[in-house]
Design an enzyme around this catalytic site. Structure first.
Site, short mmCIF file in Angstrom:
data_model
loop_
_atom_site.label_atom_id
_atom_site.label_comp_id
_atom_site.label_asym_id
_atom_site.label_seq_id
_atom_site.Cartn_x
_atom_site.Cartn_y
_atom_site.Cartn_z
N HIS A 209 0.87 -1.18 0.00
CA HIS A 209 0.00 0.00 0.00
C HIS A 209 0.90 1.22 0.00
O HIS A 209 1.74 1.41 0.88
CB HIS A 209 -0.92 0.02 1.22
CG HIS A 209 -1.89 1.17 1.19
ND1 HIS A 209 -3.17 1.06 0.69
CD2 HIS A 209 -1.76 2.47 1.57
CE1 HIS A 209 -3.78 2.22 0.76
NE2 HIS A 209 -2.94 3.10 1.30
N CYS A 210 0.71 2.09 -1.00
CA CYS A 210 1.56 3.28 -1.13
C CYS A 210 0.75 4.53 -0.79
O CYS A 210 -0.20 4.87 -1.50
CB CYS A 210 2.10 3.38 -2.56
SG CYS A 210 3.12 4.85 -2.84
#
Length: 285
Positions: free
Chosen positions: A156-157
């Site tokens: 998850h960025c």
């Protein structure tokens, strides 16, 4: 036990399969196309806005501080067009990464009706996510921020306010590539500008005063160096993961592959789509 009404809503949004033994994500594409995928995460939204503001700042300094005051017409035109084209491609890739469903597994599909339609063989094991009540496909992982199980979730960025998964990894790779390119371009232009200003003793170097010009360019150099380092590393990591057919989560957890790994070239074609062409680097395609 869920009420029949609740089961009907699950079925309505995520149709069950009658003939296949696995869930086909294309069955809900029409429903997903009607909605924009967007994660309402405060930290992610702030990071996404900061990304845009930093790109706009870099574009402002390059265009109005360095290129427009230049006496070399073609130097300004060529570098201005190139930098702005890369900036548009970078921001477009960012939008596509942020607003594309990364491969979310439908919520609540672990119903009795759905499992009956899977026609499981005796002793066959399936995995159910206790957090989103969905049947987890192989290589899917649950994201606590997206609150969904994501197919081939890499990570998850927060900078794109989304997970990087099966359906948007290509856009994320393009985003890191274009940000790295404009960062490198900005650093090169800053080097030329400093050399030009020092040689000309800061006279007619910029429409701004020398102190303001120096401050703006120093901030741009710091931004360019940090972004170039970060995105170049991410780009290399993503290409390495694609070639090895292994997500970052699988690598960190040292998961033994239970799937048949693709060859390196096949992995690239599966992510970017088909044979090599200019479409591979086109975020609008």
């Amino acid at each position: 036990m869920q009420s029949s009404g609740h089961r009907f809503r699950d079925v309505e949004h995520h149709p069950l399969l009658a003939d296949n033994e696995s869930y086909d994500s294309s069955s809900s594409e029409a429903d997903m196309a009607e909605r924009v995928w967007f994660i309402r995460d405060g930290c992610g939204m702030v990071c996404a806005i900061m990304t845009w503001l930093l790109v706009v700042y870099a574009d402002f300094v390059v265009t109005f501080v360095m290129l427009l005051p230049s006496k070399d017409f073609w130097y300004s035109v060529i570098n201005g067009v190139l930098f702005n084209c890369l900036a548009v491609l970078a921001l477009s890739s960012h939008l596509r990464t942020m607003l594309t469903d990364p491969g979310a597994v439908p919520k609540g599909n672990a119903t009795k009706e759905y499992m009956d339609n899977l026609q499981l063989k005796p002793g066959e094991v399936i995995y159910k996510c206790p957090k989103c009540c969905s049947i987890k496909p192989e290589r899917a992982h649950h994201c606590s921020i997206c609150k969904r199980c994501i197919r081939k979730m890499d990570h998850h960025c927060p900078w794109v306010n989304n997970c990087v998964g099966e359906k948007n990894q290509r856009f994320f790779v393009l985003f890191t590539m274009y940000i790295a390119l404009i960062s490198a371009h900005a650093l090169v232009l800053c080097g030329f500008q400093f050399f030009s200003c020092v040689r000309g003793q800061w006279t007619e170097c910029s429409d701004f005063s020398p102190p303001v010009t120096v401050i703006l360019m120093i901030f741009l150099c710091l931004e360019g160096f940090l972004f170039l380092t970060f995105t170049a590393v991410m780009f290399g990591t993503q290409i390495h993961s694609i070639c090895n057919d292994e997500t970052e989560i699988e690598r960190l957890k040292s998961e033994k592959p239970t799937w048949e790994r693709r060859l390196r070239w096949e992995g690239m074609k599966s992510v970017f789509g088909g044979q090599p062409s200019l479409l591979w680097i086109n975020p609008f395609a």
